[in-house]
Design a protein around this motif. Structure first.
Motif, mmCIF file in Angstrom:
data_model
loop_
_atom_site.group_PDB
_atom_site.id
_atom_site.type_symbol
_atom_site.label_atom_id
_atom_site.label_comp_id
_atom_site.label_asym_id
_atom_site.label_seq_id
_atom_site.Cartn_x
_atom_site.Cartn_y
_atom_site.Cartn_z
ATOM 1 N N ASN A 15 -6.538 0.821 -1.879
ATOM 2 C CA ASN A 15 -7.307 -0.064 -2.751
ATOM 3 C C ASN A 15 -6.361 -0.758 -3.727
ATOM 4 N N GLU A 47 -6.592 -3.580 -5.286
ATOM 5 C CA GLU A 47 -7.210 -4.254 -6.430
ATOM 6 C C GLU A 47 -7.277 -3.361 -7.670
ATOM 7 N N GLU A 48 -7.439 -2.049 -7.456
ATOM 8 C CA GLU A 48 -7.526 -1.155 -8.606
ATOM 9 C C GLU A 48 -6.183 -1.005 -9.316
ATOM 10 N N THR A 95 -1.842 3.657 -2.256
ATOM 11 C CA THR A 95 -3.293 3.464 -2.273
ATOM 12 C C THR A 95 -3.677 2.411 -1.243
ATOM 13 N N LYS A 126 0.832 -1.216 0.000
ATOM 14 C CA LYS A 126 0.000 0.000 0.000
ATOM 15 C C LYS A 126 0.861 1.259 0.000
#
Length: 330
Positions: free
Chosen positions: A210, A212-213, A208, A203
């Protein structure tokens, strides 16, 4: 930057994935891969495998031995070690620039309260002890940079699996390997598991929450090609060990850019066979340089003339023509 998730622990597969990513993926964004290996010794591209490993210990413990594409020295991986890989466009400023690619890892460790700094030619250290070694490989306009992170490795195995020459130990001013390596875990202000550490690092580098994005999912066809590469290269004894011919002469020297171990045979005044080993880094495959020297007279003037027409920096970082001549003829 995008992320390729890899939960495979097989070093043969993981090194095939790296090679496929740098050679087979033509993406606009930089790539990050975090990965782990089961107990394994990963040999540098230009090293003599048999002389780098403690064969009896490795066979007794059933430890893998696999050669990678990048230069540098042999390293030990286990489930307490986390590896990171960056793949980026090979801009000139990236060449031999280990600090740039270790900085995100250093920043993440410092955020966790670990006093990590860049040291030497390719290491990250904490309180003077090594926690990460790094290496690079170039392909066309792209570069692969990968490194280790000793999180909670079995340090005793690191000592046992590798044969480290006295010259290297003396050059670092130390009495043993064990005295110069440490794990990250004891230095953390708040203890976390390996999975938690991996998630924090991921991360932080991707900037981020998120993940997965940012993930790039490999297709079934791409996974098949990686498996084929694993089978054709990294599973092969010829790649991981290779035959080492009998040489009459061995010349060794350690320089700022790493060690040189040149072995050759001279017959009728000419170099008959020649092999260059070492933990040096370089852009080009040293095999092409070896071929240029074979069949030449073993005379310093003749070899100097050949080296004058070669861009030595492409083969060896921080090792120059005079260094090679010194090693060959000292």
């Amino acid at each position: 930057m995008i992320y390729i998730e890899n939960n495979n622990f097989d070093p043969h597969y993981n090194l095939a994935l790296e090679e496929y990513a740098v050679k087979g993926l033509d993406l606009d964004e930089d790539i990050l891969i975090l990965w782990q290996n089961e107990p394994s010794v990963i040999i540098g591209r230009n090293q003599n495998t048999i002389e780098e490993i403690n064969k009896n210990y490795i066979e007794e413990k059933d430890i893998n031995v696999v050669r990678r594409l990048s230069g540098g020295g042999a390293v030990y991986h286990d489930f307490g070690n986390l590896n990171f890989t960056f793949i980026t466009k090979n801009f000139k400023s990236n060449v031999n620039n280990f600090k740039t690619f270790t900085q995100p890892v250093i920043d993440a460790l410092q955020k966790l309260g670990v006093n990590a700094v860049f040291h030497g030619r390719n290491d990250i250290v904490v309180d003077g002890k090594k926690v990460s070694g790094n290496a690079q490989y170039f392909f066309k306009n792209k570069m692969l940079h990968h490194g280790t992170i000793l999180f909670d490795s079995t340090l005793e195995d690191i000592v046992e699996v590798l044969n480290v020459g006295d010259e290297k130990i003396k050059s670092k001013g130390i009495k043993s390997i064990r005295s110069r390596v440490t794990n990250i875990l004891p230095h953390l202000e708040k203890k976390v598991s390996m999975d938690e550490f991996k998630d924090i690092l991921l991360k932080f580098i991707l900037d981020t929450d998120n993940i997965e994005e940012k993930e790039y999912k490999l297709s079934d066809q791409q996974l098949k090609e990686i498996e084929e590469l694993k089978n054709s290269r990294y599973d092969k004894w010829e790649w991981n060990f290779g035959e080492s011919p009998e040489f009459e002469i061995q010349k060794q020297k350690r320089f700022e850019g790493g060690s040189l171990d040149i072995r050759f045979t001279v017959k009728d005044g000419k170099i008959k066979d020649l092999k260059i080993y070492g933990d040096f880094f370089g852009d080009k495959d040293v095999n092409s340089l070896e071929n240029k020297l074979i069949s030449e007279k073993y005379k310093i003037e003749d070899i100097k003339n050949i080296l004058d027409d070669i861009d030595i920096e492409k083969y060896f970082y921080n090792i120059n023509k005079d260094d090679i001549l010194e090693c060959l003829f000292s």
